[in-house]
Design an enzyme around this catalytic site. Structure first.
Site, PDB file in Angstrom:
ATOM      1  N   ASP A 146       0.839  -1.196   0.000  1.00  0.00           N
ATOM      2  CA  ASP A 146       0.000   0.000   0.000  1.00  0.00           C
ATOM      3  C   ASP A 146       0.876   1.249   0.000  1.00  0.00           C
ATOM      4  OD1 ASP A 146      -2.882  -0.978   0.450  1.00  0.00           O
ATOM      5  OD2 ASP A 146      -1.783  -2.032   2.026  1.00  0.00           O
ATOM      6  N   ASP A 188     -10.444  -6.171   0.146  1.00  0.00           N
ATOM      7  CA  ASP A 188      -9.334  -5.570   0.902  1.00  0.00           C
ATOM      8  C   ASP A 188      -9.889  -4.670   2.003  1.00  0.00           C
ATOM      9  OD1 ASP A 188      -7.112  -4.251   1.855  1.00  0.00           O
ATOM     10  OD2 ASP A 188      -6.507  -3.406  -0.069  1.00  0.00           O
TER      11      ASP A 188
END
Length: 227
Positions: free
Chosen positions: A35, A174
């Site tokens: 990320d 997610d």
């Protein structure tokens, strides 16, 4: 259906990233999820291009880069040069999704779009035929609170892809994925679950145990078994 797990490195101890990466490499995880947060699209700031490059140098694990940033197209050339395997960005944050997807396609990199829980599937509609995967956020970006409305959205998208003969498009969930929320997400039709803390907080040196526990479908109730 076989469900895959993608550990999100953001859930690891930031002082022990090398060890965390090596634990993922030794496990049955599908790929490593990275990320990149810019402090604008999300309140949090994670790591950037330099760290992704260092990770690529260290491991042969497939790398999926999730750009949780404004104007994510700014980073695509660098990620292509680094050798990311898959890149996804938020459909509401990119300036020109078609051009960004063209850039990734030309480089032979897996293409994904990300949709937040409060946004409608119609935002993905123009691009579904061009995607390798779709990430449906099961929590708000930068948080870990599971949104119980998203599994229904996964079901709807699964049906839409089937109707359009796009079964090869991978559905990724997610956010807020735990052993409690994973079964309902799997039941809704997700192919892959991205999990951070649920993986890296495992005390077992072998992360395959944590990966396996998340990949289990919901068990039928005793009443259902009787019938």
């Amino acid at each position: 259906m076989t469900v895959s797990i993608a550990p999100a490195l953001i859930g690891a101890d930031p002082l022990s990233l090398r060890e965390a990466i090596d634990r993922v490499a030794a496990s049955t995880a599908k790929y490593l999820h990275l990320d990149i947060m810019d402090g604008h699209y999300t309140p949090a700031i994670s790591f950037g291009i330099r760290t992704v490059a260092a990770i690529r140098e260290h491991t042969v694990l497939p790398l999926e880069v999730h750009l949780q940033t404004l104007a994510p197209e700014r980073y695509l050339d660098d990620l292509i040069e680094i050798g990311a395997d898959r890149v996804c960005f938020h459909v509401d944050a990119v300036t020109d999704a078609s051009t960004a997807l063209d850039t990734l396609e030309s480089a032979g990199i897996g293409r994904g779009l990300v949709l937040n829980p409060d946004l409608g599937l119609e935002l993905l509609d123009p691009y579904l035929g061009r995607l390798d995967f779709v990430v449906l956020m099961t929590s708000r970006p930068g948080t870990s609170t599971f949104d119980p409305t998203v599994p229904d959205k996964i079901r709807t998208l699964r049906t839409l892809l089937r109707d359009r003969h796009l079964k090869s498009v991978e559905l990724v969930a997610d956010g807020g994925i735990t052993t409690i929320t994973a079964p309902q997400t799997i039941a809704a039709g997700a192919d892959t679950l991205v999990a951070g803390s649920a993986i890296f907080k495992s005390t077992d040196p072998d992360l395959s145990t944590a990966v396996h526990s998340l990949a289990q479908p919901a068990q039928p109730s005793a009443t259902a078994q009787e019938h």
